[in-house]
Design an enzyme around this catalytic site. Sequence first.
Site, mmCIF file in Angstrom:
data_model
loop_
_atom_site.group_PDB
_atom_site.id
_atom_site.type_symbol
_atom_site.label_atom_id
_atom_site.label_comp_id
_atom_site.label_asym_id
_atom_site.label_seq_id
_atom_site.Cartn_x
_atom_site.Cartn_y
_atom_site.Cartn_z
ATOM 1 N N ARG A 1 0.267 4.746 17.051
ATOM 2 C CA ARG A 1 -0.118 5.738 16.038
ATOM 3 C C ARG A 1 0.227 7.178 16.415
ATOM 4 O O ARG A 1 0.777 7.914 15.605
ATOM 5 C CB ARG A 1 -1.608 5.617 15.675
ATOM 6 C CG ARG A 1 -1.995 4.339 14.945
ATOM 7 C CD ARG A 1 -0.997 3.913 13.929
ATOM 8 N NE ARG A 1 -1.468 2.813 13.100
ATOM 9 C CZ ARG A 1 -0.677 2.039 12.365
ATOM 10 N NH1 ARG A 1 0.628 2.227 12.372
ATOM 11 N NH2 ARG A 1 -1.178 1.080 11.629
ATOM 12 N N SER B 1 -4.112 -8.813 6.661
ATOM 13 C CA SER B 1 -3.504 -7.514 6.883
ATOM 14 C C SER B 1 -2.942 -7.519 8.306
ATOM 15 O O SER B 1 -3.655 -7.812 9.266
ATOM 16 C CB SER B 1 -4.568 -6.423 6.712
ATOM 17 O OG SER B 1 -4.164 -5.269 7.391
ATOM 18 N N ASP C 1 0.832 -1.223 0.000
ATOM 19 C CA ASP C 1 0.000 0.000 0.000
ATOM 20 C C ASP C 1 0.855 1.257 0.000
ATOM 21 O O ASP C 1 0.627 2.166 -0.797
ATOM 22 C CB ASP C 1 -0.900 0.052 1.243
ATOM 23 C CG ASP C 1 -1.963 -1.024 1.224
ATOM 24 O OD1 ASP C 1 -2.291 -1.515 0.124
ATOM 25 O OD2 ASP C 1 -2.460 -1.375 2.304
ATOM 26 N N ASP D 1 -7.232 3.641 12.348
ATOM 27 C CA ASP D 1 -5.911 4.258 12.224
ATOM 28 C C ASP D 1 -5.949 5.605 11.498
ATOM 29 O O ASP D 1 -5.221 6.526 11.843
ATOM 30 C CB ASP D 1 -4.940 3.301 11.527
ATOM 31 C CG ASP D 1 -4.562 2.135 12.428
ATOM 32 O OD1 ASP D 1 -4.521 2.336 13.659
ATOM 33 O OD2 ASP D 1 -4.312 1.037 11.917
#
Length: 400
Positions: free
Chosen positions: A93, A173, A14, A122
């Site tokens: 994050r 994922s 990605d 996220d």
Amino acid sequence: MAKRVVLAYSGGLDTSVAIRWLADQGYEVVTATVDVGEAKDLEAVAQKAMRVGAKDAYVIDAKEEFCSEFLVPAIAANALYQGRYPLATALARPLIARHLCRIADETMAEAISHGCTGKGNDQVRFDVAIETLRPGTRVIAPAREWGLTREEEIAYAQEHGIPVSATVKSPFSVDANLWGRSVEGGVLEDPWQAPPEECYVWTKSPAEAIAQEMVVSFAEGVPISLSGEELPLPFLIAKAAEVAGASGVGRIDLLEDRLVGIKSREIYEAPAAVALIAAHREVEFLTLPRELLQHKVGVEQAFAQVVYNGQWFTPLRAALSAYLSETQKAVTGDVRLALAHGQAVTTGRRSPQAVYDQSLATYSEGDRFDHSAAVGFITIYGMQSQAYARAQAKAKAHAR
Ligand code: ARG
């Protein structure tokens, strides 16, 4: 002068496709790969960024910072979202976002980019943190904008000479850091389907799990040694993951509520988090007064919620952290865990600051508890329920 963007880069498909996509939009791309303990070769990741078309590629070792600023409060909070998920991704994050903002300042970038889709938590965590820390920054989430399916993305990568690794063919994922791994997608989307064994890489299956003991020592709420070996926190957590993982501890299969309203099925592996939180809780039971333990539960849940919901850089989170840190002053001691069959079970605890007092608890010789004091206590303690019962009886008699 080209406009510049700082991209959070993992090395995966990605964000590799994102490099090319951003360049096609006229951006000069600077990548930032933040090491929060995923244990992969990040120099190779940076080289890949350059090959794919980045102008510059930063690698930042943030493991120490991740532990001291984010995991220490998470341990103090025994933080588990929905009672189960230790929040590994959610905790990392804001730290990654802060580094992105710093690098954007240093490189005078006008935009920051990340690889999140429009369906997850996220994107919220990144966007809210970036807006808060660096107001006016343009946030670009290519995956949220381009609407490519997985297959189209692979085709785009092949067309543009972006290497598509074998792991891309993996149906899952995955996100990982020191505190845990998350696995989603593929067959896991059917919540009835048992997770295939290949989901798990940090934990042994119950059948292969070994039985062993681990002693965790805490000083003021912070784990400082494992079975007598003092280790800096990043190493201690990595070691705890290895040991607890070998006993199959830390597998979590959760039907989770995302902030964006979607229910999703998530598999987590968090052997260190599960073992260390279990041990930490136990030292608290030993060293904190009952009223504090009871009150703290509400703050723990609020903290987990705030972290999950991407509200790290808020006064509420700061206030919760201050409360939690105040509670940890006495949380010093050792806990022995028996690790087996995927479970971490406490078999012993001790502390120089224990509130537990054997001379009060004992049924044997040396008892210092004043038994006669119990009688007066009970009289006063039961006073209101007795008064209530009397009032009820009187009302019933009148009604007749
Ligand atoms: N559901 C978890 C969370 O919201 C894990 C997210 C994993 N992220 C990812 N990009 N794979 O924290």
